[in-house]
Design a protein around this motif. Structure first.
Motif, PDB file in Angstrom:
ATOM      1  N   LYS A 338       0.851  -1.178   0.000  1.00  0.00           N
ATOM      2  CA  LYS A 338       0.000   0.000   0.000  1.00  0.00           C
ATOM      3  C   LYS A 338       0.887   1.227   0.000  1.00  0.00           C
ATOM      4  N   GLU A 339       0.640   2.109  -0.979  1.00  0.00           N
ATOM      5  CA  GLU A 339       1.455   3.317  -1.074  1.00  0.00           C
ATOM      6  C   GLU A 339       1.103   4.274   0.055  1.00  0.00           C
ATOM      7  N   GLN A 340       2.135   4.787   0.724  1.00  0.00           N
ATOM      8  CA  GLN A 340       1.943   5.777   1.775  1.00  0.00           C
ATOM      9  C   GLN A 340       2.820   6.985   1.491  1.00  0.00           C
ATOM     10  N   THR A 341       2.403   8.118   1.991  1.00  0.00           N
ATOM     11  CA  THR A 341       3.142   9.356   1.768  1.00  0.00           C
ATOM     12  C   THR A 341       3.856   9.762   3.049  1.00  0.00           C
ATOM     13  N   ASN A 342       5.187   9.991   2.939  1.00  0.00           N
ATOM     14  CA  ASN A 342       5.946  10.426   4.111  1.00  0.00           C
ATOM     15  C   ASN A 342       5.802  11.939   4.298  1.00  0.00           C
ATOM     16  N   PRO A 343       6.331  12.490   5.399  1.00  0.00           N
ATOM     17  CA  PRO A 343       6.180  13.938   5.652  1.00  0.00           C
ATOM     18  C   PRO A 343       6.737  14.821   4.549  1.00  0.00           C
ATOM     19  N   ASP A 344       7.685  14.314   3.738  1.00  0.00           N
ATOM     20  CA  ASP A 344       8.253  15.104   2.645  1.00  0.00           C
ATOM     21  C   ASP A 344       7.391  15.068   1.388  1.00  0.00           C
ATOM     22  N   GLY A 345       6.303  14.283   1.432  1.00  0.00           N
ATOM     23  CA  GLY A 345       5.415  14.201   0.268  1.00  0.00           C
ATOM     24  C   GLY A 345       5.772  13.087  -0.706  1.00  0.00           C
ATOM     25  N   ALA A 346       6.819  12.313  -0.397  1.00  0.00           N
ATOM     26  CA  ALA A 346       7.232  11.235  -1.292  1.00  0.00           C
ATOM     27  C   ALA A 346       6.443   9.963  -0.941  1.00  0.00           C
ATOM     28  N   CYS A 347       6.115   9.180  -1.967  1.00  0.00           N
ATOM     29  CA  CYS A 347       5.383   7.942  -1.775  1.00  0.00           C
ATOM     30  C   CYS A 347       6.349   6.819  -1.415  1.00  0.00           C
TER      31      CYS A 347
END
Length: 353
Positions: A338-347
């Motif tokens: 499952k794709e998640q987004t980190n605090p920097d906006g990267a998947c």
């Protein structure tokens, strides 16, 4: 199609040497294929809800007026609102479906839908008088003024629609029941996801597994004798969701092919949150497929015929199998994430929750 053996491994977290052999197609496999799904992750046999399959224009899927009012299965099993006298007036006495313009009536005022008018040979089914071509414009106007809740309101749908818009919504309502995803037979069962998971386990004897990685091996002694057939369905539980892994052989043109694909037990919008990969190889070669699982709203045949999955031509499958090319030995590995987004906006991919 007779399959000599199918050995399957489910590897939720790490490789394991656990085999299962079963030579009977079209059935679930009962061995321990890796980690069995913990009973706490499975709904009990009584959990979930089953529903009769209904057509889009019928009493089960039509507006709560005719379909839900007159048909006993619609109001109870599908959660439609209780019948009222207006709803009953809008129910065709022949098919019990909701009536839409043109609504016909006989000289005595008995109504029926346009579909059934052609079936009753121009005779009123209530009084047997000749029907003619009389429209019941008053009833059509009454229907136009109604606003009714979705028939799946008891399943969670909060929407309210004008009478003539309701049936269109219900055909696509995200709360409507799902059809059984088992591909080995034409199963008529429908229900919510917890019910279908229990149904697959108890009635189709499908294997249930925890984890988001898998390793399956498929073996057949004479791969040239391939008919359209389903070899296996396995259900995986990860990220709090259920996924159906299909593997089968079928004719594509003049030659058989082997295909593996994943379906998500939920709606298409939810399915887009997940990605899966499948890999098959041997003799220093490999093929990799990556894609989004299809929702079980799309039938097994629709997904298969769209070739939306890992497809292996027979010659390549035999090359992967090695040896004298007289025996099929395919090892298909895969994972779900499952794709998640980190605090920097990267998947970033999340393999397991």
């Amino acid at each position: 199609m007779d399959m000599d053996s199918v050995e399957c491994l489910s590897l939720p977290d790490a490789a394991m040497d656990v085999d299962d052999v079963d030579g009977h197609p079209h059935h679930g496999h009962h061995g321990h294929l890796g980690l069995p799904l913990h009973p706490a992750h499975l709904p009990s046999s009584g959990a979930g809800r089953a529903f009769p399959k209904v057509n889009a224009g019928g009493g089960g899927a039509g507006p709560a007026g005719a379909g839900a009012a007159g048909a006993t299965g619609a109001a109870g099993a599908s959660g439609g609102p209780p019948a009222t006298s207006v709803h009953e007036l809008l129910e065709c006495p022949v098919c019990t479906n909701s009536m839409f313009p043109p609504i016909h009536q006989c000289q005595n005022g008995h109504t029926l839908c346009s579909t059934c008018k052609a079936r009753v040979h121009n005779r009123c089914p209530t009084c047997r008088q000749e029907l003619g071509d009389i429209r019941c414009l008053a009833l059509e106007k009454v229907a136009e003024s109604l606003e009714l809740p979705c028939k799946y309101c008891s399943l969670g749908c909060p929407e309210i629609f004008p009478y003539y818009s309701k049936i269109k919504h219900e055909a696509q309502c995200s709360f409507r029941p799902y059809n059984c995803p088992y591909a080995g037979s034409e199963c008529a069962v429908a229900g919510d996801i917890p019910f279908l998971v229990a149904h697959l386990r108890d009635d189709h004897k499908v294997d249930m597994h925890s984890g988001c990685t898998f390793n399956h091996r498929y073996v057949k002694s004479n791969p040239r004798e391939v008919e359209n057939a389903t070899w296996m369905l396995t259900v995986f539980h990860c990220f709090g969701q259920y996924f159906c892994l299909h593997f089968e052989a079928f004719q594509l043109g003049m030659a058989p092919v082997y295909m593996a694909f994943l379906r998500f037990m939920g709606d298409e919008n939810e399915a887009r949150n997940y990605t899966y990969s499948l890999e098959v190889g041997g003799n220093g070669r490999k093929m990799v497929w990556e894609g989004t699982p299809r929702s079980i709203r799309d039938s097994h045949r629709k997904v298969r015929d769209s070739h939306d999955g890992l497809i292996i031509q027979r010659n390549m499958a035999l090359f992967f199998s090695g040896g004298d090319r007289k025996e099929l030995k395919l090892r298909v590995t895969g994972r779900i994430w499952k794709e998640q987004t980190n605090p920097d906006g990267a998947c970033i991919p999340n393999l397991c929750s």
